[in-house]
Design a protein around this motif. Structure first.
Motif, PDB file in Angstrom:
ATOM      1  N   ALA A   1       0.836  -1.212   0.000  1.00 14.23           N
ATOM      2  CA  ALA A   1       0.000   0.000   0.000  1.00 14.23           C
ATOM      3  C   ALA A   1       0.867   1.258   0.000  1.00 14.23           C
ATOM      4  O   ALA A   1       0.588   2.223  -0.721  1.00 14.23           O
ATOM      5  CB  ALA A   1      -0.926  -0.006   1.215  1.00 14.23           C
ATOM      6  N   LEU A   2       1.940   1.247   0.795  1.00 13.23           N
ATOM      7  CA  LEU A   2       2.851   2.401   0.835  1.00 13.23           C
ATOM      8  C   LEU A   2       3.513   2.607  -0.525  1.00 13.23           C
ATOM      9  O   LEU A   2       3.631   3.740  -1.006  1.00 13.23           O
ATOM     10  CB  LEU A   2       3.914   2.211   1.920  1.00 13.23           C
ATOM     11  N   MET A   3       3.930   1.528  -1.167  1.00 18.25           N
ATOM     12  CA  MET A   3       4.554   1.645  -2.487  1.00 18.25           C
ATOM     13  C   MET A   3       3.550   2.190  -3.503  1.00 18.25           C
ATOM     14  O   MET A   3       3.901   3.023  -4.339  1.00 18.25           O
ATOM     15  CB  MET A   3       5.090   0.283  -2.932  1.00 18.25           C
ATOM     16  N   CYS A   4       2.300   1.737  -3.430  1.00 21.76           N
ATOM     17  CA  CYS A   4       1.259   2.275  -4.325  1.00 21.76           C
ATOM     18  C   CYS A   4       1.111   3.778  -4.113  1.00 21.76           C
ATOM     19  O   CYS A   4       1.066   4.538  -5.089  1.00 21.76           O
ATOM     20  CB  CYS A   4      -0.082   1.602  -4.046  1.00 21.76           C
ATOM     21  N   ARG A   5       1.054   4.211  -2.856  1.00 22.11           N
ATOM     22  CA  ARG A   5       0.903   5.639  -2.575  1.00 22.11           C
ATOM     23  C   ARG A   5       2.123   6.425  -3.046  1.00 22.11           C
ATOM     24  O   ARG A   5       2.007   7.548  -3.529  1.00 22.11           O
ATOM     25  CB  ARG A   5       0.645   5.864  -1.086  1.00 22.11           C
ATOM     26  N   ARG A   6       3.309   5.833  -2.919  1.00 24.72           N
ATOM     27  CA  ARG A   6       4.537   6.516  -3.365  1.00 24.72           C
ATOM     28  C   ARG A   6       4.528   6.675  -4.892  1.00 24.72           C
ATOM     29  O   ARG A   6       4.892   7.720  -5.416  1.00 24.72           O
ATOM     30  CB  ARG A   6       5.773   5.721  -2.903  1.00 24.72           C
ATOM     31  N   ILE A   7       4.121   5.629  -5.606  1.00 20.09           N
ATOM     32  CA  ILE A   7       4.037   5.708  -7.064  1.00 20.09           C
ATOM     33  C   ILE A   7       2.987   6.737  -7.471  1.00 20.09           C
ATOM     34  O   ILE A   7       3.201   7.517  -8.396  1.00 20.09           O
ATOM     35  CB  ILE A   7       3.740   4.311  -7.666  1.00 20.09           C
ATOM     36  N   HIS A   8       1.871   6.755  -6.755  1.00 17.03           N
ATOM     37  CA  HIS A   8       0.841   7.765  -7.021  1.00 17.03           C
ATOM     38  C   HIS A   8       1.401   9.169  -6.812  1.00 17.03           C
ATOM     39  O   HIS A   8       1.080  10.089  -7.576  1.00 17.03           O
ATOM     40  CB  HIS A   8      -0.362   7.574  -6.098  1.00 17.03           C
ATOM     41  N   ASP A   9       2.220   9.356  -5.792  1.00 18.58           N
ATOM     42  CA  ASP A   9       2.782  10.675  -5.504  1.00 18.58           C
ATOM     43  C   ASP A   9       3.652  11.168  -6.665  1.00 18.58           C
ATOM     44  O   ASP A   9       3.736  12.364  -6.915  1.00 18.58           O
ATOM     45  CB  ASP A   9       3.616  10.628  -4.212  1.00 18.58           C
ATOM     46  N   ALA A  10       4.281  10.237  -7.353  1.00 16.64           N
ATOM     47  CA  ALA A  10       5.108  10.602  -8.511  1.00 16.64           C
ATOM     48  C   ALA A  10       4.251  10.833  -9.755  1.00 16.64           C
ATOM     49  O   ALA A  10       4.780  11.213 -10.800  1.00 16.64           O
ATOM     50  CB  ALA A  10       6.147   9.515  -8.780  1.00 16.64           C
ATOM     51  N   GLY A  11       2.935  10.599  -9.633  1.00 16.84           N
ATOM     52  CA  GLY A  11       2.023  10.890 -10.735  1.00 16.84           C
ATOM     53  C   GLY A  11       1.694   9.720 -11.631  1.00 16.84           C
ATOM     54  O   GLY A  11       1.157   9.900 -12.720  1.00 16.84           O
ATOM     55  N   PHE A  12       1.995   8.501 -11.196  1.00 16.98           N
ATOM     56  CA  PHE A  12       1.747   7.313 -12.018  1.00 16.98           C
ATOM     57  C   PHE A  12       0.724   6.401 -11.353  1.00 16.98           C
ATOM     58  O   PHE A  12       0.538   6.434 -10.148  1.00 16.98           O
ATOM     59  CB  PHE A  12       3.038   6.505 -12.219  1.00 16.98           C
ATOM     60  N   SER A  13       0.129   5.547 -12.164  1.00 16.35           N
ATOM     61  CA  SER A  13      -0.718   4.487 -11.631  1.00 16.35           C
ATOM     62  C   SER A  13       0.196   3.416 -11.042  1.00 16.35           C
ATOM     63  O   SER A  13       1.265   3.136 -11.585  1.00 16.35           O
ATOM     64  CB  SER A  13      -1.563   3.881 -12.751  1.00 16.35           C
TER      65      SER A  13
END
Length: 172
Positions: A94-106
């Motif tokens: 979940a943290l990795m998903c949120r980190r990727i989202h923060d960079a603007g990606f799915s």
């Protein structure tokens, strides 16, 4: 009433505020199964550091307990360690998903190919188990393993990308 320009300025100011070690770990456990939203680089790396420190301390405790107390104590400690690891897998994803989202990606930009690599390894292993193995199953496993390494490097790069503040559809 706050206009859009003021709201954007406030959002940028909030995003620029650095998160500390304790706050990052609290956010990690508070967002245990939250796959939406974002996590800053600082939040990701502080949490990563906390997990590494916890793992090293636990391993040191296991070594001391095994030498000083009894080696019979090691089996329950190893089982406890694996239960902790299993308990941390979903929040780490979940943290990795949120980190990727923060960079603007799915998050699927990472997890789609990663799941494909795991599938290659599992199918290759199943072919070896059922059919006694052949060159195709070995190639599948090696492609999966190499893919895992490539995806690991890709994940590392994704965690280093700066936050995308403007036009990020994942910001809540």
């Amino acid at each position: 009433m706050v206009n859009k320009k003021q709201a954007t300025k406030h959002a940028k100011k909030q995003d620029q505020k650095m998160i500390g070690f304790v706050a990052a770990v609290k956010n990690f456990f508070a967002g245990y199964l939250d796959f939406r939203g974002t996590a800053t680089r600082a939040e990701y790396w502080w949490t990563f550091l906390a997990i590494i420190i916890g793992f090293v301390l636990y391993m040191a405790f296991m070594a001391i307990a095994g030498v000083v107390i009894s080696t019979a104590l090691l089996a329950p400690l190893v089982i406890l360690m694996w239960l902790i690891v299993l308990g941390l897998i979903l929040p780490a994803v979940a943290l990795m998903c949120r980190r990727i989202h923060d960079a603007g990606f799915s998050a699927w930009i990472y997890y789609g190919p990663a799941l494909a690599c795991i599938a290659l390894e599992l199918i290759g292993a199943a072919v070896i188990e059922v059919a006694g193995g052949n060159i195709l199953s070995s190639v599948m496993i090696w492609c999966g393993v190499i893919g895992d390494w490539v995806m690991g490097i890709f994940a590392f790069v994704l965690t280093l990308l700066p936050s995308k503040i403007k036009d990020n559809k994942y910001r809540i």
